[in-house]
Design an enzyme around this catalytic site. Structure first.
Site, mmCIF file in Angstrom:
data_model
loop_
_atom_site.group_PDB
_atom_site.id
_atom_site.type_symbol
_atom_site.label_atom_id
_atom_site.label_comp_id
_atom_site.label_asym_id
_atom_site.label_seq_id
_atom_site.Cartn_x
_atom_site.Cartn_y
_atom_site.Cartn_z
ATOM 1 N N ARG A 588 2.631 -3.809 -9.129
ATOM 2 C CA ARG A 588 1.554 -2.822 -9.325
ATOM 3 C C ARG A 588 1.540 -2.298 -10.760
ATOM 4 N NH1 ARG A 588 2.200 2.010 -5.731
ATOM 5 N NH2 ARG A 588 4.415 1.549 -6.066
ATOM 6 N N ASN A 606 0.230 -0.349 -2.640
ATOM 7 C CA ASN A 606 0.936 -1.184 -1.671
ATOM 8 C C ASN A 606 0.396 -0.944 -0.275
ATOM 9 O OD1 ASN A 606 2.658 -2.377 -3.519
ATOM 10 N ND2 ASN A 606 4.294 -0.882 -3.232
#
Length: 659
Positions: A588, A606
């Site tokens: 990320r 997530n």
């Protein structure tokens, strides 16, 4: 003579050219500069010699800067040509066949690669010229180790590539035309049955002195002779051809044979195709190995020289001389683009640049120049391809610009070389009349200002506070800086633009000015032009320590691609679910940085089942690039699938990483 060149050219060896009466034996300084200067004066042009191989030629108000052999060569393409590995990459991208090989810093890895090859190899330093550090036709472990040590004397990185059989040919291309093509024969002698090799070499060197070009480089290299177990004390048989050096460079004692009138047309086409891969070079030396031993002539490009010798074409040992200086001058004054042509408005301020904490972190990356250029290009839907860590290509599908760091390929090598010497910059600026009528007083505090100029127009100015006052110390902006573009007095705008023009108009330049107050007329205060920089920090203007920054990278890209910049492009918005091993590997955070780099807004988070979800909004090219990177760009993530869905624009303005 056992040298493989076009059969029809064999007759050239019957008579060696005689230049004993040439006036260039009495020249002053570099022979190429003397040749070009002499030809320019014959044509009625004015020549001004500077230093460090730089001179200019002026005709009818047009001024062209030369660096030794070449006029106005791009600094970026000069860098690309000099780096042999990078040059091969560019040639390969352009569909030009090059010998296979790899680059190494570790000797043992290189040795293993050599031992895995089923053919002889060549070793060469990454970025040297004139045959320095090069060894050819290596076919044993002992030879390889010796060649490796020789190459490492000149470069930490060594290229190991396939050795090609054939003769060494240089084709000189000027403005898309092949104007000279000479075979380069390795240093050699012909036996007479009585003299030793050393005596034959001494005799040949005496003959070479009569050639103004070849005489510069006597025969001194005997590595090929040593490798074959022979001594300079050997006496060759009458008529025996004895090769002395493994490289064919004229600077290593080789001979030039002009064969352009006898060359296979297919070889010339390959040379022209290779030269076209380096459009920023006014003249290109394309080095090939040509094999004419079979029914079909083959050729592969081994190197590109961005500053090829003029003298070898003018003074070949055999074959007709070519007036390369005339070809260069005709091209320079008939075709070259001039940066910074007259503008109605010399100030076109860059638009404000929205910054936040994440954007500030973006500026501290490894290559902020490259990253800011990439971000600006993606914002207007331009394609960006990274050729190596520091070289980037930006393209709209029709026009391409290559950047080295933040330098666009429109900046000349002449400008870059001058800008690296601050004292020389001051000399040139003073000679151009750009100096204050008032002498700075030690009682008056001068402040430091960086004025950014793009293609002859000022786009930004930053204030760096008081200069520390030490003579010779450069301006520093690390501790404090803020944008003062709106305060710039027209007089200082003119000074910045004229200063850039004085150093041959680099497309992008930062001009450091010391003055009491940049908003007051220069006529009312003492001031000094303290430096000019061809790779000025873009981040300095994007991320000031105080106040709002300016999008100077955007101004640079808009200037280079005006048609694209003036066209509105609808943004694209996509939702994506990325499946695979993508959590717990920094995925990320990496995606967020890529989004900032591409000027893409949205978010990433997530999902409970181990996948990653993201929303992206930006230009279509930027979104396409982001999706491709998400699929295979992260070094530790393993992506099995990406589920994409287009969304209507959600008008996202930043990119966040959600928990």
């Amino acid at each position: 003579m056992s040298v493989q060149i076009p059969e029809a050219a064999d007759k050239l060896f019957l008579v060696e050219n005689d230049y004993e009466s040439s006036p260039f034996h009495q020249r002053d300084g570099n022979i190429s500069i003397s040749l070009i200067s002499s030809e320019a004066e014959r044509l009625g042009f004015k020549v001004n010699i500077y230093k460090k191989m730089i001179f200019d030629v002026t005709s009818q108000g047009r001024r062209v800067g030369f660096l030794q052999n070449s006029p106005e060569n791009s600094a970026v393409y000069t860098h690309c040509a000099k780096n042999k590995s990078l040059a091969k990459r560019i040639l390969d991208r352009g569909g030009v066949k090059v010998p296979e090989g790899r680059e190494f810093e570790d000797r043992d890895l290189a040795l293993r690669y050599f031992e895995s090859c089923k053919w002889p190899v060549v070793t060469k330093p990454l970025n040297k010229s004139h045959g320095t550090g090069v060894t050819t036709a290596i076919d044993s472990r002992e030879q390889f180790l010796s060649a490796w040590d020789y190459a490492r004397r000149f470069s930490r990185t060594v290229i190991v590539e396939r050795y090609l059989r054939g003769y060494d040919l240089r084709v000189v291309v000027i403005g898309g035309r092949a104007v000279s093509a000479y075979a380069r024969l390795p240093a050699s002698v012909i036996g007479d049955g009585e003299s030793t090799i050393l005596e034959l070499v001494e005799r040949k060197n005496q003959q070479r002195v009569k050639n103004p070009s070849a005489g510069i480089s006597p025969i001194r290299r005997f590595d090929f002779l040593d490798r074959n177990g022979r001594s300079v004390d050997d006496v060759p048989k009458a008529g025996e051809y004895v090769q002395l050096a493994s490289v064919a460079n004229i600077s290593a004692g080789g001979d030039a044979v002009q064969i352009i009138d006898y060359l296979d047309s297919g070889v010339l086409e390959i040379a022209l195709k290779a030269a076209a891969c380096f459009p920023g070079l006014a003249q290109v030396g394309v080095d090939l190995i040509v094999d004419e031993s079979q029914d079909v002539v083959t050729a592969e490009v081994i190197e590109i020289n961005g500053n090829p010798s003029v003298s070898s074409s003018v003074f070949p040992s055999y074959g007709r001389p070519v007036n390369l200086p005339e070809e260069l001058l005709n091209f320079a004054f008939g075709n070259l683009h001039v940066n910074g042509s007259a503008r109605e408005d010399p100030l076109v301020a860059a638009r404000p640049y929205a910054i936040g904490e994440e954007f500030r972190k973006f500026a501290t990356g490894t290559h902020p120049q490259r990253d800011l250029v990439t971000q600006a290009a993606c914002a207007i839907n331009l394609r960006v391809e990274r050729i190596d860590d520091l070289v980037t290509e930006v393209s709209d599908g029709h026009v391409s610009v290559i950047f080295y760091k933040g330098i666009p390929d429109r900046t000349s090598a002449v400008s870059l070389k001058i800008s690296r010497d601050r004292n020389w910059v001051k000399e040139i600026v003073n000679e151009a009349g750009l100096r204050s009528e008032r002498t700075p007083s030690r009682l008056v505090v001068l402040c430091q200002y960086r004025i950014l100029v793009i293609d002859g127009r000022v786009v930004a100015c930053t204030f760096g506070g008081p200069h520390h006052g030490n003579d010779g110390e450069p301006c520093r902006y690390e501790e404090f800086n803020r944008d003062v573009t709106h305060l710039l007095h027209p007089g200082f705008i003119d000074i910045a633009c004229c200063s850039v023009e004085a150093v041959f108009s680099p497309y992008l330049a930062g001009v450091d000015v010391l003055a009491s107050d940049i908003s007051v007329s220069p006529e009312e205060q003492a001031w000094v032009v303290d430096g000019i920089f061809c790779n000025p920090s873009l981040a300095l203007h994007h991320f000031p320590s105080q106040g709002v920054g300016r999008d100077v990278a955007g101004s640079l890209i808009h200037s280079l691609f005006p048609d694209v910049a003036s066209t509105s492009v609808a943004s694209r918005c996509v939702h994506a679910v990325i499946c695979g091993d993508v959590q717990g590997v920094g995925y990320r955070k990496w995606l967020k940085r890529q989004a900032l780099l591409h000027g893409v807004a949205g978010w990433v988070r997530n999902l409970n089942q181990g996948d990653v979800e993201m929303l992206l909004e930006g230009s279509p090219v930027a979104i396409e690039s982001m999706v491709n990177l998400a699929r295979s760009g992260h070094p530790r993530a393993r992506v099995s699938d990406i589920q994409l869905e287009d969304y209507p624009s959600l008008r996202q303005f930043n990119f966040t990483m959600q928990s």
